[in-house]
Design a protein around this motif. Structure first.
Motif, short mmCIF file in Angstrom:
data_model
loop_
_atom_site.label_atom_id
_atom_site.label_comp_id
_atom_site.label_asym_id
_atom_site.label_seq_id
_atom_site.Cartn_x
_atom_site.Cartn_y
_atom_site.Cartn_z
N LEU A 1 93.23 -55.77 -16.55
CA LEU A 1 93.54 -54.53 -15.83
C LEU A 1 92.71 -54.41 -14.56
CD1 LEU A 1 94.92 -51.79 -15.53
CD2 LEU A 1 93.25 -50.85 -17.15
N LEU A 2 91.40 -54.63 -14.67
CA LEU A 2 90.53 -54.50 -13.51
C LEU A 2 90.67 -55.67 -12.53
CD1 LEU A 2 87.19 -53.07 -14.97
CD2 LEU A 2 88.80 -51.91 -13.47
N ASP A 3 91.05 -56.84 -13.03
CA ASP A 3 91.08 -57.99 -12.14
C ASP A 3 92.43 -58.14 -11.44
OD1 ASP A 3 89.63 -60.46 -11.20
OD2 ASP A 3 91.44 -61.37 -12.03
N VAL A 4 93.52 -58.18 -12.19
CA VAL A 4 94.84 -58.36 -11.58
C VAL A 4 95.71 -57.11 -11.66
CG1 VAL A 4 94.91 -60.87 -11.77
CG2 VAL A 4 95.65 -59.49 -13.71
N GLY A 5 95.46 -56.25 -12.63
CA GLY A 5 96.27 -55.04 -12.77
C GLY A 5 96.16 -54.08 -11.61
N VAL A 6 95.00 -54.08 -10.94
CA VAL A 6 94.82 -53.16 -9.82
C VAL A 6 95.72 -53.50 -8.64
CG1 VAL A 6 92.49 -52.42 -10.43
CG2 VAL A 6 92.80 -54.50 -9.07
N TYR A 7 96.22 -54.72 -8.55
CA TYR A 7 97.11 -55.08 -7.45
C TYR A 7 98.46 -54.35 -7.54
CZ TYR A 7 94.03 -58.82 -5.77
OH TYR A 7 92.98 -59.53 -5.23
N PRO A 8 99.20 -54.45 -8.65
CA PRO A 8 100.43 -53.66 -8.74
C PRO A 8 100.18 -52.15 -8.62
CG PRO A 8 100.40 -55.35 -10.44
CD PRO A 8 99.03 -55.35 -9.81
N LEU A 9 99.05 -51.67 -9.13
CA LEU A 9 98.74 -50.26 -8.98
C LEU A 9 98.58 -49.88 -7.52
CD1 LEU A 9 96.17 -49.73 -11.90
CD2 LEU A 9 98.52 -48.87 -11.79
N ARG A 10 97.82 -50.69 -6.78
CA ARG A 10 97.60 -50.37 -5.37
C ARG A 10 98.90 -50.53 -4.57
NH1 ARG A 10 92.64 -49.50 -2.96
NH2 ARG A 10 93.00 -48.62 -0.88
N MET B 1 91.57 -46.11 -9.18
CA MET B 1 90.73 -46.02 -10.37
C MET B 1 91.15 -44.87 -11.28
SD MET B 1 89.13 -48.69 -10.00
CE MET B 1 88.51 -48.45 -11.67
N GLU B 2 91.73 -43.81 -10.73
CA GLU B 2 92.27 -42.74 -11.58
C GLU B 2 93.43 -43.28 -12.42
OE1 GLU B 2 91.19 -38.79 -8.89
OE2 GLU B 2 93.15 -39.76 -8.66
N LEU B 3 94.26 -44.12 -11.83
CA LEU B 3 95.34 -44.73 -12.60
C LEU B 3 94.80 -45.69 -13.66
CD1 LEU B 3 97.88 -45.45 -9.71
CD2 LEU B 3 98.14 -43.77 -11.55
N VAL B 4 93.76 -46.45 -13.32
CA VAL B 4 93.12 -47.34 -14.30
C VAL B 4 92.61 -46.51 -15.49
CG1 VAL B 4 91.12 -48.81 -14.73
CG2 VAL B 4 92.53 -49.18 -12.70
N ASP B 5 91.93 -45.41 -15.20
CA ASP B 5 91.42 -44.54 -16.27
C ASP B 5 92.56 -44.02 -17.13
OD1 ASP B 5 88.84 -44.90 -15.40
OD2 ASP B 5 88.65 -42.91 -14.47
N ALA B 6 93.66 -43.61 -16.50
CA ALA B 6 94.79 -43.06 -17.24
C ALA B 6 95.46 -44.12 -18.11
CB ALA B 6 95.80 -42.46 -16.27
N ILE B 7 95.56 -45.35 -17.60
CA ILE B 7 96.13 -46.43 -18.41
C ILE B 7 95.25 -46.70 -19.62
CG2 ILE B 7 96.58 -48.93 -18.42
CD1 ILE B 7 97.54 -48.59 -15.50
N ARG B 8 93.95 -46.74 -19.42
CA ARG B 8 93.04 -46.94 -20.55
C ARG B 8 93.24 -45.85 -21.61
NH1 ARG B 8 88.16 -47.71 -16.62
NH2 ARG B 8 87.92 -49.97 -16.47
N GLU B 9 93.38 -44.63 -21.15
CA GLU B 9 93.49 -43.49 -22.07
C GLU B 9 94.79 -43.51 -22.85
OE1 GLU B 9 93.73 -38.59 -21.84
OE2 GLU B 9 93.10 -39.75 -20.09
N ARG B 10 95.89 -43.91 -22.21
CA ARG B 10 97.20 -43.81 -22.82
C ARG B 10 97.69 -45.10 -23.47
NH1 ARG B 10 96.64 -40.37 -18.86
NH2 ARG B 10 97.79 -38.41 -18.72
N ALA B 11 97.04 -46.20 -23.22
CA ALA B 11 97.58 -47.49 -23.64
C ALA B 11 97.55 -47.67 -25.16
CB ALA B 11 96.80 -48.62 -22.98
N VAL B 12 98.63 -48.24 -25.67
CA VAL B 12 98.67 -48.76 -27.03
C VAL B 12 98.05 -50.14 -27.00
CG1 VAL B 12 100.18 -49.52 -28.90
CG2 VAL B 12 100.74 -47.44 -27.60
N HIS B 13 97.11 -50.42 -27.91
CA HIS B 13 96.46 -51.71 -27.96
C HIS B 13 97.17 -52.62 -28.96
CE1 HIS B 13 92.30 -50.56 -26.12
NE2 HIS B 13 93.31 -50.13 -25.40
N VAL B 14 97.60 -53.77 -28.49
CA VAL B 14 98.28 -54.74 -29.34
C VAL B 14 97.34 -55.92 -29.52
CG1 VAL B 14 100.29 -56.23 -29.58
CG2 VAL B 14 100.50 -54.02 -28.41
N SER B 15 96.87 -56.13 -30.74
CA SER B 15 95.91 -57.20 -30.99
C SER B 15 96.58 -58.56 -30.91
CB SER B 15 95.29 -57.00 -32.39
OG SER B 15 94.35 -58.00 -32.67
N VAL B 16 95.95 -59.49 -30.17
CA VAL B 16 96.48 -60.83 -29.99
C VAL B 16 95.89 -61.71 -31.07
CG1 VAL B 16 96.71 -62.75 -28.40
CG2 VAL B 16 96.63 -60.42 -27.51
#
Length: 362
Positions: A203-212, A343-358
């Motif tokens: 999320l912090l490394d590549v996810g911020v690109y689509p967000l931005r 970063m507000e979107l990053v925080d919101a994704i962290r808060e709302r995300a369903v975690h799927v264990s790999v």
């Protein structure tokens, strides 16, 4: 440099008798902006230092890192000095700006130290790990009238202006959707992007690109409707994910990112009349000639655009902002707002995300 583990460092404050650094009333910079490079990352060695050395708008002065020997190895090919440590580099009076490429979790600390020392700051994306950290840096830069930008190079590529012109002219009709993805193959096991304490994770490394990109094309005020993250069972580090975002006007955005895929870097805007797609959206080589594809119901058109060096454009734009008087302009306020909104979107994704264990894929 000190230990690069994550820390809850507050921006340092000035003490009586300390050098106050650059202030709003200081004499303007008229020549090339003199840069110190803080951090000996791969992107600094491969991309940023060579680009600085070749750019007439900036002057590469010095390098500092956790290891003085490694800093010397970075500095030597460019004929510049290597400082003993980060503090020494930031304190140099012959440096106007600091480029920071340390691990993500340390960006807030070193950006704050550089700002307090009166240096303009270009920091590798993302600016911080939370919106609160980003907001503190923004307030510090605003108070001192300094330029503070993230090194989102793709925002400076002219291919995106072509897309914005299509949207503004009504070529797409009413905008309905936006989709974007930035995915890369798995990294070496020792890569710091797999270390949670250093600000790792997809999320912090590549996810911020689509967000931005979504913020750039859809404007401010985006919200997060939902998200899912594929995570390691051992420590919860996110390896990939998807998020559903929406704009105040009702445009829906689907964003995909990860460390588990064949390479992909693209976005598309879909309207009531047509769809436009940009491939190699985030990391096109300087020699790459972009193609923007417009699809209508009975017509498809490909626009072949000139090649552009987005890193060179980024450095020149930063230098121009410094020479124009620093961080007090409306344009710089927009850059700062974009950093916080990401970063507000990053925080919101962290808060709302369903975690799927790999399972079984570590």
């Amino acid at each position: 440099m000190p230990d690069q583990r994550a820390s809850q460092v507050q921006p340092p404050t000035e003490r009586a008798g300390q050098n106050p650094g650059r202030r709003l009333e200081d004499a303007p910079i008229t020549g090339p902006v003199r840069f110190g490079v803080l951090g000996t990352s791969s992107i600094a060695r491969r991309r940023v230092l060579p680009a600085m050395a070749a750019n007439e708008d900036v002057d590469l002065v010095s390098v500092a890192g956790r290891s003085h020997a490694k800093a010397q190895s970075f500095a030597h090919p460019f004929g510049v000095s290597a400082d003993a440590d980060a503090e020494a580099l930031i304190a140099r009076p012959d440096i106007d700006a600091v480029y920071i490429s340390t691990p993500t979790a340390t960006h807030p600390e070193w950006a704050a130290r550089a700002l307090v020392a009166g240096k303009h700051v270009l920091v590798e994306k993302p600016i911080a790990t939370t919106a609160d950290e980003a907001q503190k840096l923004v307030r510090l830069a605003e108070a001192r009238g300094l330029v503070l930008r993230e090194n989102f190079m793709f925002l400076h590529h002219p291919q995106h202006d072509t897309v914005r012109d299509m949207v503004a002219s009504g070529r797409l009709g009413h905008l309905r959707g936006f989709s974007s993805s930035f995915c890369i193959p798995p990294l070496p096991a020792s890569d710091i992007r797999y270390v949670p304490e250093l600000g790792g994770g997809a999320l912090l490394d590549v996810g911020v690109y689509p967000l931005r990109a979504a913020l750039s094309m859809l404007g401010p005020g985006l919200g997060v409707a939902g998200a899912a993250l594929r995570v390691r069972p051992s420590d919860g580090l996110d390896l990939s994910g998807e998020a559903l975002v929406y704009s105040p006007s009702g445009v829906l955005a689907s964003l995909t990112f990860g460390f588990e895929h064949a390479y992909g870097s693209r976005y598309a805007l879909w309207g009531s009349r047509a769809r436009v797609t940009v491939d190699r959206a985030f990391t096109p080589p300087a020699s790459y000639q972009p193609s923007v594809v417009l699809e209508e119901q009975d017509h498809e058109e490909t626009f072949r655009l000139p090649a552009a060096d987005q890193l060179a454009c980024c450095l020149s734009s930063f230098a121009a902002a410094v020479r124009a008087g620093g961080g007090a302009s409306p344009e710089e306020a927009t850059w700062r707002a974009g950093a916080v909104a990401t970063m507000e979107l990053v925080d919101a994704i962290r808060e709302r995300a369903v975690h799927v264990s790999v399972q079984g894929e570590e």
